[in-house]
Design a protein around this motif. Structure first.
Motif, PDB file in Angstrom:
ATOM      1  N   ALA A   1      24.031  14.730 -39.273  1.00 50.70           N
ATOM      2  CA  ALA A   1      25.243  15.378 -39.777  1.00 50.70           C
ATOM      3  C   ALA A   1      25.220  15.552 -41.292  1.00 50.70           C
ATOM      4  CB  ALA A   1      26.465  14.568 -39.362  1.00 50.70           C
ATOM      5  N   SER A   2      24.578  14.620 -42.004  1.00 48.37           N
ATOM      6  CA  SER A   2      24.562  14.681 -43.465  1.00 48.37           C
ATOM      7  C   SER A   2      23.703  15.817 -44.002  1.00 48.37           C
ATOM      8  CB  SER A   2      24.060  13.347 -44.032  1.00 48.37           C
ATOM      9  OG  SER A   2      22.764  13.058 -43.529  1.00 48.37           O
ATOM     10  N   SER A   3      22.686  16.225 -43.247  1.00 49.24           N
ATOM     11  CA  SER A   3      21.795  17.307 -43.707  1.00 49.24           C
ATOM     12  C   SER A   3      21.446  18.231 -42.547  1.00 49.24           C
ATOM     13  CB  SER A   3      20.527  16.714 -44.314  1.00 49.24           C
ATOM     14  OG  SER A   3      19.857  15.891 -43.366  1.00 49.24           O
ATOM     15  N   ARG A   4      22.461  18.637 -41.804  1.00 47.27           N
ATOM     16  CA  ARG A   4      22.256  19.424 -40.602  1.00 47.27           C
ATOM     17  C   ARG A   4      21.991  20.895 -40.942  1.00 47.27           C
ATOM     18  NH1 ARG A   4      23.157  18.826 -35.291  1.00 47.27           N
ATOM     19  NH2 ARG A   4      23.873  20.587 -34.025  1.00 47.27           N
ATOM     20  N   THR A   5      21.065  21.510 -40.228  1.00 48.77           N
ATOM     21  CA  THR A   5      20.772  22.933 -40.377  1.00 48.77           C
ATOM     22  C   THR A   5      21.312  23.678 -39.171  1.00 48.77           C
ATOM     23  OG1 THR A   5      18.743  22.480 -41.635  1.00 48.77           O
ATOM     24  CG2 THR A   5      18.955  24.665 -40.634  1.00 48.77           C
ATOM     25  N   GLU A   6      22.255  24.567 -39.396  1.00 46.92           N
ATOM     26  CA  GLU A   6      22.832  25.368 -38.317  1.00 46.92           C
ATOM     27  C   GLU A   6      21.996  26.637 -38.157  1.00 46.92           C
ATOM     28  OE1 GLU A   6      25.099  24.280 -36.419  1.00 46.92           O
ATOM     29  OE2 GLU A   6      25.786  22.555 -37.591  1.00 46.92           O
TER      30      GLU A   6
END
Length: 303
Positions: free
Chosen positions: A16-21
Protein backbone atom coordinates in the motif's frame (compact mmCIF):
# COMPACT_ATOMS: atom_id res chain seq x y z
CA UNK A 1 -25.61 -11.85 -21.10
CA UNK A 2 -22.09 -11.22 -22.40
CA UNK A 3 -19.93 -14.17 -23.28
CA UNK A 4 -16.85 -12.61 -21.67
CA UNK A 5 -17.05 -9.65 -19.32
CA UNK A 6 -14.85 -7.47 -17.12
CA UNK A 7 -16.81 -5.31 -14.70
CA UNK A 8 -15.19 -2.36 -12.84
CA UNK A 9 -11.82 -4.12 -12.75
CA UNK A 10 -8.76 -2.57 -11.09
CA UNK A 11 -5.30 -4.12 -11.01
CA UNK A 12 -2.37 -2.93 -8.90
CA UNK A 13 0.88 -4.34 -7.62
CA UNK A 14 3.00 -3.77 -4.55
CA UNK A 15 2.38 -2.80 -0.91
CA UNK A 16 0.00 0.00 0.00
CA UNK A 17 2.87 2.40 0.73
CA UNK A 18 4.33 2.12 -2.79
CA UNK A 19 1.55 0.56 -4.82
CA UNK A 20 1.51 0.83 -8.63
CA UNK A 21 -1.97 0.99 -10.14
CA UNK A 22 -1.75 -0.56 -13.60
CA UNK A 23 -5.39 -0.79 -14.73
CA UNK A 24 -8.34 1.22 -13.43
CA UNK A 25 -12.11 0.87 -13.92
CA UNK A 26 -11.87 -1.60 -16.82
CA UNK A 27 -15.25 -2.48 -18.32
CA UNK A 28 -15.32 -4.82 -21.30
CA UNK A 29 -18.12 -6.91 -22.79
CA UNK A 30 -17.36 -9.40 -25.59
CA UNK A 31 -20.06 -11.24 -27.50
CA UNK A 32 -19.75 -14.86 -28.54
CA UNK A 33 -17.91 -15.29 -31.89
CA UNK A 34 -16.91 -11.62 -31.90
CA UNK A 35 -13.42 -10.41 -32.89
CA UNK A 36 -12.28 -7.60 -30.59
CA UNK A 37 -8.93 -5.78 -30.79
CA UNK A 38 -7.42 -3.89 -27.83
CA UNK A 39 -4.90 -1.33 -29.06
CA UNK A 40 -2.42 0.59 -26.95
CA UNK A 41 1.14 1.73 -26.44
CA UNK A 42 3.88 -0.39 -24.89
CA UNK A 43 3.77 -0.29 -21.11
CA UNK A 44 0.09 0.69 -20.92
CA UNK A 45 -0.94 -2.64 -19.36
CA UNK A 46 -2.13 -4.62 -22.40
CA UNK A 47 -0.47 -7.87 -21.32
CA UNK A 48 -1.87 -7.44 -17.79
CA UNK A 49 -5.33 -7.10 -19.33
CA UNK A 50 -4.75 -10.26 -21.37
CA UNK A 51 -3.59 -12.13 -18.25
CA UNK A 52 -6.91 -11.18 -16.60
CA UNK A 53 -8.86 -12.63 -19.53
CA UNK A 54 -6.77 -15.81 -19.45
CA UNK A 55 -7.23 -16.26 -15.70
CA UNK A 56 -3.49 -15.89 -15.05
CA UNK A 57 -4.03 -12.72 -13.05
CA UNK A 58 -6.72 -11.87 -10.52
CA UNK A 59 -8.19 -8.37 -10.29
CA UNK A 60 -7.52 -6.27 -7.21
CA UNK A 61 -11.20 -5.33 -7.37
CA UNK A 62 -14.09 -5.95 -9.75
CA UNK A 63 -15.01 -9.17 -11.51
CA UNK A 64 -14.07 -11.22 -14.58
CA UNK A 65 -16.77 -13.61 -15.83
CA UNK A 66 -17.20 -16.03 -18.72
CA UNK A 67 -20.72 -17.10 -19.66
CA UNK A 68 -21.91 -15.45 -16.45
CA UNK A 69 -19.62 -17.45 -14.14
CA UNK A 70 -16.64 -16.00 -12.24
CA UNK A 71 -13.28 -16.88 -13.72
CA UNK A 72 -11.26 -18.78 -11.12
CA UNK A 73 -8.08 -19.46 -13.09
CA UNK A 74 -6.66 -20.54 -16.45
CA UNK A 75 -8.35 -23.28 -18.45
CA UNK A 76 -8.42 -24.91 -21.89
CA UNK A 77 -11.58 -23.00 -22.78
CA UNK A 78 -9.29 -19.97 -23.27
CA UNK A 79 -6.37 -20.49 -25.62
CA UNK A 80 -3.61 -17.93 -25.11
CA UNK A 81 -1.03 -17.25 -27.81
CA UNK A 82 1.94 -15.29 -26.45
CA UNK A 83 4.31 -12.82 -28.10
CA UNK A 84 6.95 -15.53 -27.82
CA UNK A 85 6.19 -18.85 -29.50
CA UNK A 86 6.99 -20.73 -26.22
CA UNK A 87 7.80 -24.07 -27.86
CA UNK A 88 9.92 -26.64 -26.03
CA UNK A 89 13.19 -26.69 -27.99
CA UNK A 90 13.85 -30.42 -27.57
CA UNK A 91 10.47 -31.47 -29.00
CA UNK A 92 9.30 -31.53 -32.61
CA UNK A 93 6.33 -29.52 -33.88
CA UNK A 94 4.17 -32.65 -33.58
CA UNK A 95 5.33 -33.43 -30.03
CA UNK A 96 4.90 -29.82 -28.84
CA UNK A 97 1.27 -29.96 -29.92
CA UNK A 98 0.88 -33.50 -28.59
CA UNK A 99 1.93 -32.32 -25.14
CA UNK A 100 -1.09 -29.98 -25.06
CA UNK A 101 -3.49 -32.52 -26.59
CA UNK A 102 -2.44 -35.24 -24.10
CA UNK A 103 -3.14 -32.88 -21.23
CA UNK A 104 -6.55 -31.63 -22.38
CA UNK A 105 -7.89 -34.73 -24.16
CA UNK A 106 -6.54 -37.78 -22.26
CA UNK A 107 -9.63 -39.78 -23.24
CA UNK A 108 -8.80 -39.79 -26.96
CA UNK A 109 -7.17 -42.81 -28.54
CA UNK A 110 -3.64 -42.59 -29.95
CA UNK A 111 -5.00 -42.41 -33.51
CA UNK A 112 -7.56 -39.76 -32.62
CA UNK A 113 -4.84 -37.63 -31.03
CA UNK A 114 -2.58 -38.05 -34.04
CA UNK A 115 -5.37 -37.12 -36.45
CA UNK A 116 -6.22 -34.05 -34.38
CA UNK A 117 -2.61 -32.89 -34.26
CA UNK A 118 -2.08 -33.35 -37.99
CA UNK A 119 -5.35 -31.52 -38.68
CA UNK A 120 -4.08 -28.35 -37.02
CA UNK A 121 -0.57 -28.72 -38.42
CA UNK A 122 -2.10 -28.76 -41.88
CA UNK A 123 -4.41 -25.87 -40.99
CA UNK A 124 -1.42 -23.58 -40.32
CA UNK A 125 0.42 -24.90 -43.39
CA UNK A 126 3.17 -26.80 -41.58
CA UNK A 127 2.37 -30.17 -43.13
CA UNK A 128 5.94 -30.38 -44.43
CA UNK A 129 7.52 -29.85 -41.00
CA UNK A 130 5.83 -31.96 -38.26
CA UNK A 131 9.13 -33.60 -37.28
CA UNK A 132 11.23 -30.43 -37.22
CA UNK A 133 12.39 -28.89 -33.94
CA UNK A 134 11.99 -25.17 -33.24
CA UNK A 135 15.61 -24.31 -34.08
CA UNK A 136 15.02 -25.73 -37.58
CA UNK A 137 12.09 -23.36 -38.20
CA UNK A 138 11.89 -19.70 -39.14
CA UNK A 139 10.26 -17.21 -36.75
CA UNK A 140 7.03 -17.28 -38.73
CA UNK A 141 6.92 -21.08 -38.76
CA UNK A 142 7.44 -21.15 -34.99
CA UNK A 143 4.50 -18.82 -34.49
CA UNK A 144 2.36 -20.98 -36.77
CA UNK A 145 3.31 -24.01 -34.68
CA UNK A 146 2.33 -22.07 -31.56
CA UNK A 147 -1.00 -21.17 -33.18
CA UNK A 148 -1.62 -24.84 -34.08
CA UNK A 149 -0.93 -25.84 -30.47
CA UNK A 150 -3.36 -23.22 -29.17
CA UNK A 151 -6.08 -24.21 -31.63
CA UNK A 152 -5.63 -27.91 -30.82
CA UNK A 153 -7.13 -27.23 -27.38
CA UNK A 154 -10.45 -26.34 -29.07
CA UNK A 155 -10.72 -23.17 -26.97
CA UNK A 156 -13.97 -21.25 -26.90
CA UNK A 157 -11.99 -18.01 -26.74
CA UNK A 158 -8.76 -17.33 -28.61
CA UNK A 159 -6.56 -14.76 -26.83
CA UNK A 160 -3.81 -13.24 -28.97
CA UNK A 161 -1.20 -11.26 -27.01
CA UNK A 162 0.68 -9.44 -29.81
CA UNK A 163 1.79 -12.78 -31.30
CA UNK A 164 2.93 -11.21 -34.59
CA UNK A 165 4.81 -8.17 -33.29
CA UNK A 166 8.30 -9.66 -33.76
CA UNK A 167 7.74 -10.89 -37.33
CA UNK A 168 8.72 -9.22 -40.57
CA UNK A 169 5.97 -7.51 -42.56
CA UNK A 170 5.45 -10.27 -45.13
CA UNK A 171 5.35 -13.10 -42.58
CA UNK A 172 3.07 -11.04 -40.36
CA UNK A 173 0.64 -10.50 -43.25
CA UNK A 174 0.63 -14.21 -44.05
CA UNK A 175 -0.22 -15.26 -40.47
CA UNK A 176 -2.84 -12.51 -40.18
CA UNK A 177 -4.56 -14.03 -43.19
CA UNK A 178 -4.34 -17.52 -41.67
CA UNK A 179 -5.87 -16.35 -38.39
CA UNK A 180 -8.67 -14.61 -40.28
CA UNK A 181 -9.33 -17.70 -42.42
CA UNK A 182 -9.48 -19.88 -39.31
CA UNK A 183 -11.83 -17.41 -37.61
CA UNK A 184 -14.06 -17.22 -40.69
CA UNK A 185 -14.22 -21.05 -40.76
CA UNK A 186 -15.22 -21.88 -37.19
CA UNK A 187 -16.05 -18.44 -35.71
CA UNK A 188 -14.41 -18.62 -32.31
CA UNK A 189 -14.47 -15.62 -30.00
CA UNK A 190 -11.20 -13.70 -30.38
CA UNK A 191 -9.64 -10.97 -28.26
CA UNK A 192 -6.43 -9.61 -29.75
CA UNK A 193 -3.89 -7.26 -28.23
CA UNK A 194 -1.99 -5.14 -30.74
CA UNK A 195 -0.19 -1.83 -31.22
CA UNK A 196 -0.72 -1.86 -35.00
CA UNK A 197 -3.70 0.20 -36.23
CA UNK A 198 -3.73 -1.39 -39.70
CA UNK A 199 -3.77 -4.88 -38.17
CA UNK A 200 -6.64 -3.97 -35.86
CA UNK A 201 -8.80 -2.50 -38.64
CA UNK A 202 -8.07 -5.41 -40.97
CA UNK A 203 -9.00 -8.11 -38.46
CA UNK A 204 -11.45 -6.88 -35.84
CA UNK A 205 -15.17 -6.14 -35.47
CA UNK A 206 -14.46 -3.61 -32.73
CA UNK A 207 -11.32 -1.71 -31.74
CA UNK A 208 -10.97 -0.44 -28.17
CA UNK A 209 -8.04 1.83 -27.25
CA UNK A 210 -6.30 1.39 -23.91
CA UNK A 211 -5.24 4.73 -22.44
CA UNK A 212 -1.74 5.45 -21.20
CA UNK A 213 -0.74 4.11 -17.81
CA UNK A 214 -0.53 4.15 -14.90
CA UNK A 215 -4.22 3.63 -14.13
CA UNK A 216 -4.91 2.81 -17.78
CA UNK A 217 -8.52 2.28 -18.75
CA UNK A 218 -10.48 1.43 -21.88
CA UNK A 219 -11.54 4.40 -24.01
CA UNK A 220 -14.52 4.72 -26.34
CA UNK A 221 -14.64 1.93 -28.92
CA UNK A 222 -14.46 2.17 -32.70
CA UNK A 223 -16.87 -0.04 -34.69
CA UNK A 224 -15.42 -1.54 -37.88
CA UNK A 225 -18.27 -1.43 -40.42
CA UNK A 226 -16.48 -3.24 -43.23
CA UNK A 227 -17.68 -6.29 -45.10
CA UNK A 228 -15.96 -9.66 -44.70
CA UNK A 229 -13.85 -11.24 -45.99
CA UNK A 230 -11.51 -8.26 -46.19
CA UNK A 231 -8.96 -8.03 -48.97
CA UNK A 232 -5.74 -6.41 -47.74
CA UNK A 233 -4.78 -5.58 -51.33
CA UNK A 234 -7.70 -3.17 -51.73
CA UNK A 235 -7.88 -1.76 -48.18
CA UNK A 236 -5.98 1.43 -48.99
CA UNK A 237 -8.74 2.26 -51.49
CA UNK A 238 -11.53 1.51 -49.00
CA UNK A 239 -12.95 4.78 -47.58
CA UNK A 240 -14.03 3.19 -44.28
CA UNK A 241 -10.58 1.70 -43.74
CA UNK A 242 -8.91 5.04 -44.36
CA UNK A 243 -11.39 6.87 -42.10
CA UNK A 244 -10.92 4.44 -39.20
CA UNK A 245 -7.17 4.35 -39.61
CA UNK A 246 -7.00 8.15 -39.55
CA UNK A 247 -9.33 8.56 -36.56
CA UNK A 248 -7.73 5.84 -34.43
CA UNK A 249 -4.19 7.03 -35.21
CA UNK A 250 -5.14 10.62 -34.29
CA UNK A 251 -6.79 9.45 -31.08
CA UNK A 252 -3.74 7.39 -30.05
CA UNK A 253 -1.32 10.22 -30.83
CA UNK A 254 -3.46 12.60 -28.75
CA UNK A 255 -3.26 10.12 -25.86
CA UNK A 256 0.51 10.04 -26.21
CA UNK A 257 0.75 13.83 -26.24
CA UNK A 258 -1.54 14.12 -23.23
CA UNK A 259 0.67 11.69 -21.36
CA UNK A 260 3.77 13.73 -22.22
CA UNK A 261 2.10 16.91 -20.99
CA UNK A 262 1.38 15.31 -17.63
CA UNK A 263 5.04 14.54 -17.10
CA UNK A 264 7.11 17.12 -15.20
CA UNK A 265 10.76 18.05 -15.48
CA UNK A 266 11.14 18.39 -11.74
CA UNK A 267 14.72 17.85 -10.63
CA UNK A 268 15.03 15.99 -7.36
CA UNK A 269 18.09 17.30 -5.47
CA UNK A 270 20.57 14.75 -4.22
CA UNK A 271 21.37 14.74 -0.50
CA UNK A 272 24.61 16.45 0.50
CA UNK A 273 26.61 13.47 1.65
CA UNK A 274 30.39 13.49 1.98
CA UNK A 275 31.95 10.11 1.23
CA UNK A 276 34.03 8.48 3.91
CA UNK A 277 37.82 8.54 3.58
CA UNK A 278 38.99 4.95 3.40
CA UNK A 279 42.66 5.76 2.54
CA UNK A 280 45.33 4.23 4.82
CA UNK A 281 47.53 6.49 6.95
CA UNK A 282 50.93 7.19 5.41
CA UNK A 283 53.53 4.73 6.74
CA UNK A 284 57.18 5.48 7.42
CA UNK A 285 59.39 3.63 4.96
CA UNK A 286 60.86 0.51 6.43
CA UNK A 287 64.45 1.49 5.87
CA UNK A 288 63.95 4.70 7.84
CA UNK A 289 62.46 2.73 10.70
CA UNK A 290 65.51 0.46 10.73
CA UNK A 291 67.81 3.43 10.46
CA UNK A 292 66.28 5.03 13.47
CA UNK A 293 66.76 1.85 15.51
CA UNK A 294 70.22 0.81 14.35
CA UNK A 295 71.68 4.23 13.72
CA UNK A 296 73.01 5.67 10.52
CA UNK A 297 75.66 3.38 8.95
CA UNK A 298 79.14 4.89 8.79
CA UNK A 299 80.69 5.42 5.37
CA UNK A 300 83.40 2.96 4.42
CA UNK A 301 86.95 4.31 4.69
CA UNK A 302 89.00 4.51 1.56
CA UNK A 303 91.55 1.75 1.11
Amino acid sequence: MSFLELNNVDVGFGPASSRTEVLSNINLSVKEKEFVAIIGFSGAGKSTLMSLLAGLEKPSSGSVTMKGKPMSGPGPDRGLMFQNYSLLPWLSVFDNIKLAVDRVFPQLSKKEKSDKIHHYIEMVKLGHAPDKKPHELSGGMRQRASLARTLSLDPEILLLDEPLSALDALTRSEIQDQILNIWETDKRTVVMITNDVDEAVLMADRIIPLTMGPKATLAEEFIVNMERPRDRHTLNDHPEFMRLKSEITRFMMDLNQESKNLKTDEVIPMPKIKPKDFSLPSATPRFKQRGSQLGTPKPKSAA
